[in-house]
Structure formats: C-alpha cells, structure tokens
Design a protein around this motif. Structure first.
Motif, mmCIF file in Angstrom:
data_model
loop_
_atom_site.group_PDB
_atom_site.id
_atom_site.type_symbol
_atom_site.label_atom_id
_atom_site.label_comp_id
_atom_site.label_asym_id
_atom_site.label_seq_id
_atom_site.Cartn_x
_atom_site.Cartn_y
_atom_site.Cartn_z
ATOM 1 N N ILE A 55 0.824 -1.162 0.013
ATOM 2 C CA ILE A 55 0.187 0.016 -0.196
ATOM 3 C C ILE A 55 0.846 1.172 -0.046
ATOM 4 O O ILE A 55 1.798 1.228 0.803
ATOM 5 N N SER A 56 0.447 2.106 -0.978
ATOM 6 C CA SER A 56 1.387 3.259 -0.884
ATOM 7 C C SER A 56 1.169 4.289 0.347
ATOM 8 O O SER A 56 0.270 4.188 1.021
ATOM 9 N N GLN A 57 2.181 4.840 0.685
ATOM 10 C CA GLN A 57 2.127 6.018 1.643
ATOM 11 C C GLN A 57 1.110 6.964 1.796
ATOM 12 O O GLN A 57 0.547 7.366 2.691
ATOM 13 N N ALA A 58 0.915 7.321 0.539
ATOM 14 C CA ALA A 58 -0.007 8.421 0.097
ATOM 15 C C ALA A 58 -1.454 7.976 0.482
ATOM 16 O O ALA A 58 -2.390 8.730 1.078
ATOM 17 N N THR A 59 -1.728 6.716 -0.032
ATOM 18 C CA THR A 59 -3.135 6.149 0.342
ATOM 19 C C THR A 59 -3.389 6.118 1.793
ATOM 20 O O THR A 59 -4.269 6.170 2.419
ATOM 21 N N LEU A 60 -2.116 5.621 2.529
ATOM 22 C CA LEU A 60 -2.349 5.336 3.831
ATOM 23 C C LEU A 60 -2.499 6.536 4.671
ATOM 24 O O LEU A 60 -3.489 7.012 5.520
ATOM 25 N N ASP A 61 -1.721 7.805 4.461
ATOM 26 C CA ASP A 61 -2.266 8.890 4.783
ATOM 27 C C ASP A 61 -3.447 9.681 4.607
ATOM 28 O O ASP A 61 -4.062 10.024 5.439
ATOM 29 N N ARG A 62 -3.986 9.500 3.589
ATOM 30 C CA ARG A 62 -5.406 9.870 3.135
ATOM 31 C C ARG A 62 -6.476 9.033 4.002
ATOM 32 O O ARG A 62 -7.404 9.557 4.760
ATOM 33 N N ALA A 63 -6.055 7.830 4.019
ATOM 34 C CA ALA A 63 -7.243 6.841 4.468
ATOM 35 C C ALA A 63 -7.241 7.033 5.985
ATOM 36 O O ALA A 63 -8.275 6.759 6.604
ATOM 37 N N PHE A 64 -6.109 7.261 6.723
ATOM 38 C CA PHE A 64 -6.070 7.280 8.181
ATOM 39 C C PHE A 64 -6.143 8.588 8.755
ATOM 40 O O PHE A 64 -6.068 8.948 9.873
ATOM 41 N N LYS A 65 -6.273 9.712 8.140
ATOM 42 C CA LYS A 65 -6.290 11.072 8.189
ATOM 43 C C LYS A 65 -7.750 11.298 9.148
ATOM 44 O O LYS A 65 -8.702 11.032 8.542
ATOM 45 N N ASP A 66 -7.616 11.626 10.445
ATOM 46 C CA ASP A 66 -8.488 11.916 11.306
ATOM 47 C C ASP A 66 -9.673 10.604 11.434
ATOM 48 O O ASP A 66 -10.684 10.834 12.012
ATOM 49 N N LEU A 67 -8.975 9.529 11.216
ATOM 50 C CA LEU A 67 -9.934 8.234 11.297
ATOM 51 C C LEU A 67 -9.997 7.796 12.720
ATOM 52 O O LEU A 67 -9.082 7.968 13.514
ATOM 53 N N LYS A 68 -11.259 7.528 13.295
ATOM 54 C CA LYS A 68 -11.386 7.063 14.525
ATOM 55 C C LYS A 68 -12.276 5.948 14.595
ATOM 56 O O LYS A 68 -13.110 5.570 13.579
ATOM 57 N N PRO A 69 -12.396 5.105 15.494
ATOM 58 C CA PRO A 69 -13.396 4.036 15.594
ATOM 59 C C PRO A 69 -14.857 4.280 15.620
ATOM 60 O O PRO A 69 -15.119 5.448 16.016
ATOM 61 N N VAL A 70 -15.513 3.374 14.778
ATOM 62 C CA VAL A 70 -17.194 3.982 14.755
ATOM 63 C C VAL A 70 -17.699 3.166 15.716
ATOM 64 O O VAL A 70 -17.869 1.783 15.597
ATOM 65 N N PRO A 71 -18.426 3.524 16.896
ATOM 66 C CA PRO A 71 -19.053 2.665 17.827
ATOM 67 C C PRO A 71 -20.054 2.042 17.443
ATOM 68 O O PRO A 71 -20.479 0.766 17.825
ATOM 69 N N LYS A 72 -20.878 2.502 16.377
ATOM 70 C CA LYS A 72 -21.973 1.849 15.757
ATOM 71 C C LYS A 72 -21.880 0.626 15.067
ATOM 72 O O LYS A 72 -22.339 -0.250 15.053
ATOM 73 N N VAL A 73 -20.567 0.423 14.740
ATOM 74 C CA VAL A 73 -19.896 -0.670 13.637
ATOM 75 C C VAL A 73 -19.997 -1.918 14.854
ATOM 76 O O VAL A 73 -20.404 -3.046 14.724
ATOM 77 N N LEU A 74 -19.295 -1.571 16.118
ATOM 78 C CA LEU A 74 -19.050 -2.559 17.116
ATOM 79 C C LEU A 74 -20.607 -2.948 17.807
ATOM 80 O O LEU A 74 -20.720 -4.047 18.148
ATOM 81 N N GLU A 75 -21.570 -1.905 17.823
ATOM 82 C CA GLU A 75 -22.626 -2.174 18.373
ATOM 83 C C GLU A 75 -23.387 -3.350 17.173
ATOM 84 O O GLU A 75 -24.068 -4.260 17.789
ATOM 85 N N TYR A 76 -23.248 -3.128 16.093
ATOM 86 C CA TYR A 76 -23.829 -4.175 15.039
ATOM 87 C C TYR A 76 -23.426 -5.362 15.085
ATOM 88 O O TYR A 76 -23.767 -6.430 15.071
ATOM 89 N N ASP A 77 -21.986 -5.216 15.432
ATOM 90 C CA ASP A 77 -21.064 -6.700 15.333
ATOM 91 C C ASP A 77 -21.524 -7.408 16.816
ATOM 92 O O ASP A 77 -21.517 -8.539 16.816
ATOM 93 N N ARG A 78 -21.860 -7.008 17.689
ATOM 94 C CA ARG A 78 -22.215 -7.536 19.036
ATOM 95 C C ARG A 78 -23.566 -7.921 19.222
ATOM 96 O O ARG A 78 -24.232 -8.753 19.903
ATOM 97 N N LYS A 79 -24.495 -7.386 18.170
ATOM 98 C CA LYS A 79 -25.954 -7.481 18.408
ATOM 99 C C LYS A 79 -26.358 -8.879 17.884
ATOM 100 O O LYS A 79 -26.045 -9.113 16.623
ATOM 101 N N GLN A 80 -27.005 -9.542 18.693
ATOM 102 C CA GLN A 80 -27.650 -10.820 18.170
ATOM 103 C C GLN A 80 -29.093 -10.673 17.948
ATOM 104 O O GLN A 80 -30.007 -10.061 19.102
ATOM 105 N N PRO A 81 -29.813 -10.877 16.780
ATOM 106 C CA PRO A 81 -31.364 -10.669 16.904
ATOM 107 C C PRO A 81 -32.265 -11.365 17.769
ATOM 108 O O PRO A 81 -31.841 -12.590 18.241
ATOM 109 N N GLU A 82 -33.045 -10.623 18.413
ATOM 110 C CA GLU A 82 -33.898 -11.047 19.290
ATOM 111 C C GLU A 82 -34.666 -12.275 18.895
ATOM 112 O O GLU A 82 -35.084 -13.396 19.741
ATOM 113 N N PHE A 83 -35.419 -12.470 17.746
ATOM 114 C CA PHE A 83 -36.091 -13.352 17.236
ATOM 115 C C PHE A 83 -35.797 -14.161 16.059
ATOM 116 O O PHE A 83 -34.898 -13.420 15.205
ATOM 117 N N THR A 84 -35.841 -15.381 16.069
ATOM 118 C CA THR A 84 -35.347 -16.206 14.857
ATOM 119 C C THR A 84 -36.388 -15.777 13.978
ATOM 120 O O THR A 84 -37.360 -15.161 13.743
#
Length: 413
Positions: A55-84
């Motif tokens: 991966i080029s340094q330029a792409t990495l610099d752009r991709a991770f500029k001001d990047l922070k974890p997204v809490p909603k992503v982890l919320e969906y990852d942890r979520k188990q549907p209540e009903f089958t």
C-alpha cells in the motif's frame, strides 16, 4: 450523515438484506474485552504491515487522516437478533410483489447487458437480478458506512481482528488502484460493498471491469456489477444449464431422516421414493444430477429438492433461507407462481428466550443441545430430533411455537 446511516440499517433489516454475506459470519453476541492496545498504537502498527503489503504511503495518509473507531459498527457486530426469522418472514420480505414487478422490469430494461454476461459466464439473468434485488434492493441501499472506517474499527477490535485486517488491506488496495475514492467507498457495517455487497477480498478475486473504463466500480457501473457477480458465481461452479431446485410433494411415508442438505441422491432415486413435482408429475430425470431434500419450515411446511446451484448460492451467503429466497425470487421473475404450500396462520418467529428454554428442557432430559444460548444451531436441531424421535413426534428438528408453549407449561406434545 448519522440519519443516513440509521436509515440504511433500518431498511436493510426490514428488507432482509445480507450486508454480512461475505463477512464470514453473522453478528453474534460476545463477551469480548476491550482491546488493550490503543487505537492510535494499533494504527501505527497496521500502517507498517500495510506498507509491507504494497500500500502506498499516500493512500495510507489519506485513509487514516482523522480516522476514529465507529461505535455503531461494534454495536452491530455485537448485536444478536432477538427473534429467529421463519421461512415465511424471509420470503415475505424478500419476494414481495413490488420487488417481483421491479425485477421483471429490470430484466427487460437490461436484457442486452444480462444476455451478454450470460453468454460469457453462464449465469442466467434471472439469478443475477435476484441477487441484486435481495442484496441492495437493486442498488437502492448499498450501505452508508465508510468502508475503511468500518473495517479499521473491526480490525482493531480483538474479536475478529485478523480477518478484518486482511479485508482492510484489500480495501486500501482498491483505493490505491484508483477504482473509487474514499469518500464514495461506502458499504455495510461489516465492510460489504457495492450493489451486490462484495467484501474487499471478494472484490480482489472476482471483480471485473465490465464497461472498459479501466476501473471496477461496483457502486455505480451496472456492467461492472453484473460482470463481477457472474464471474464470482461462475468461478465457484455455477451451472448455467440448471436451476436451483423446486418445491416438491413428499409421500406420506417419507423418512424425515432423508431431509438433510448433507444427503444427496440422484433424481431417479428420489423419484423411486415417491417424490413428485407439486403438479404431481414425475421429476425431471437428468443423468448424474443429484439433489437434497429440505424442510425449512418443518414437516408441515413446504418441501424442496435443491441442486448444485442452491449450494452455490450458499457459498454467496451461508443461510438456507437466503438461498431459498434467491431461488424463489429468480423463479418469480420469469413467471413462476408462488409456493403451493401456504403460510400457516400461526406462523411466528421464536425469541431467543424461547430457544433457550427449549435447550434447557432438552439438556434436562438427556439430550445435548450444547450450552443454552438461545441460538438455534445444528447441535440444537440434532438434539431436538432425538427428542422428537423418543416422543414419537415427526423428527424434523424444527421447533414450533406450539411446542415451546407446551414446554413453558411443563408438558410436551
């Protein structure tokens, strides 16, 4: 932006969209501890690995500029549907009259493109349009999460870090190659992208430039979407001269032990066992063609004979109900009618607490469903089958609401 993300999630859930199709697993509950490695430290280490991966340094610099974890992503990852979700809920959401009508219109509108793709890859147009319809409602809802942000969040999280770090590398290579810019690289919470929801690794292996512009744009270019999807299905063994399966009639004396995706028999053998089409005519006997019997709603629901292409659909998404919905929608798009078996009036999904109660009762009576967790997996179904056999019930491994009600009242059927 937050409203857009929430709307995408709600619509996806309602339509039964499989944004996690290529993510390797369905969201599950977890007790994973927080990552002891700070996100900034993880980013620094990851960048070093990304450089080694080309991966080029330029792409990495752009991709991770001001990047922070997204809490909603982890919320969906942890979520188990209540009903089958029952077969009928899946079919009603996925194969609505509105979707059938629109799908038929799109088959006509894009007939030239779809026919060209069919000739090259051997994947029938109706199936490509069915996948397209189920994944994103024909491109309407492709997800609103920035893919790099979502994947970085999941890659930093310890639960499935290795898998998502690999996906993030592939996503960065897509940016590096100039197929799309980061602002427009949106997808699901799990990183599935475009109009048929490819994970970045799937993109890397199967995506095709269908319009000849030297880029692969599965977000906006329909030739790229259809060529990529057809190439993927072709590569995993799709058979363009076969359908997916069909609803069938079982004889009264049919042994339910034969209703198993792992049991494959020639069509001629199923014919000898008394299985017929729903119009009571003989099965189409094709030399060398094998099929399995499925009872996704139990012995009282519809029965299906499914072929190799059904298994290919399950490579795309490992859910039996998803595969049946793709097949049925594809049939409806070319004029086939609804299922002959009608939805029962008392059909209703079971809650996690219902399944947990079932597991606890099975365990108490000497059957092994595994740890009672409220998740209806293969181990629970196997234990339920054993329970049903012992109690001289139809051993289909399918828990009904009436059975759960009886168990709650301390009785059995």
């Amino acid at each position: 932006m937050h409203k857009k993300l929430a709307l995408s999630a709600i619509v996806a859930a309602f339509l039964g969209l499989s944004f996690q199709s290529f993510a390797g697993e369905t969201p599950t509950a977890t007790n994973a501890k927080e990552n002891p490695v700070a996100f900034e430290d993880w980013v620094s280490r990851f960048k070093s690995e990304a450089i080694k991966a080309g991966i080029s340094q330029a792409t990495l610099d752009r991709a991770f500029k001001d990047l922070k974890p997204v809490p909603k992503v982890l919320e969906y990852d942890r979520k188990q549907p209540e009903f089958t979700r029952t077969l009928w809920v899946y079919l009603n959401n996925g194969v609505s009259e509105a979707r059938i009508k629109r799908g038929r219109e799109l088959l006509v509108k894009h007939a030239s493109l779809l026919d060209k793709v069919y000739k090259q890859y051997g994947v029938q147009p109706r199936f490509l349009v069915a996948f397209w319809g189920l994944e994103t409602n024909f491109g309407d809802y492709t997800g609103g999460f920035p893919v790099v942000d979502a994947l970085a969040t999941l890659a930093h999280d310890p639960r499935r870090s290795e898998f998502f770090q690999g996906e993030l590398i592939h996503a960065l290579k897509i940016l590096d190659a100039g197929h799309i810019n980061q602002v427009n690289m949106l997808g699901s919470w799990a990183g599935a992208m475009g109009q048929t929801q490819f994970m970045p690794s799937t993109f890397a292996r199967y995506a095709i430039d269908g319009d000849g512009d030297q880029k692969v744009d599965i977000w906006n270019s329909l030739p790229d979407v259809m060529n990529s999807s057809a190439n993927y299905l072709s590569q995993i063994g799709w058979k363009g001269d076969q359908t997916w399966g069909r609803e069938v009639l079982l004889p009264k004396e049919f042994d339910l032990e034969n209703a198993d995706l792992n049991i494959r028999k020639p069509l001629s053998e199923w014919q000898k066992m008394g299985i017929r089409r729903t119009n009571r005519k003989d099965l189409p006997i094709v030399d060398g063609m094998e099929a399995s019997v499925l009872l996704p709603a139990g012995y009282a629901g519809p029965a299906f004979l499914v072929y190799d292409n059904f298994r290919n659909i399950m490579v795309w998404n490992r859910s039996i109900l998803y595969a049946l919905t793709v097949g049925h929608l594809a049939d409806r798009l070319v004029g086939h009618g609804p299922l002959k078996t009608k939805q029962p009036q008392n059909d209703k999904p079971l809650s996690r607490s219902d399944i947990q109660l079932l597991q606890e009762v099975l365990l108490a009576q000497g059957f092994d469903p595994g740890e009672p967790d409220g998740i209806l997996g293969s181990r629970t179904r196997k234990a339920l089958k054993a329970y049903q056999r012992k109690n001289r019930l139809p051993a289909d491994g399918y828990p009904t609401a009436s059975l759960i009600d009886k168990l709650k009242n301390g009785t059995s059927e």
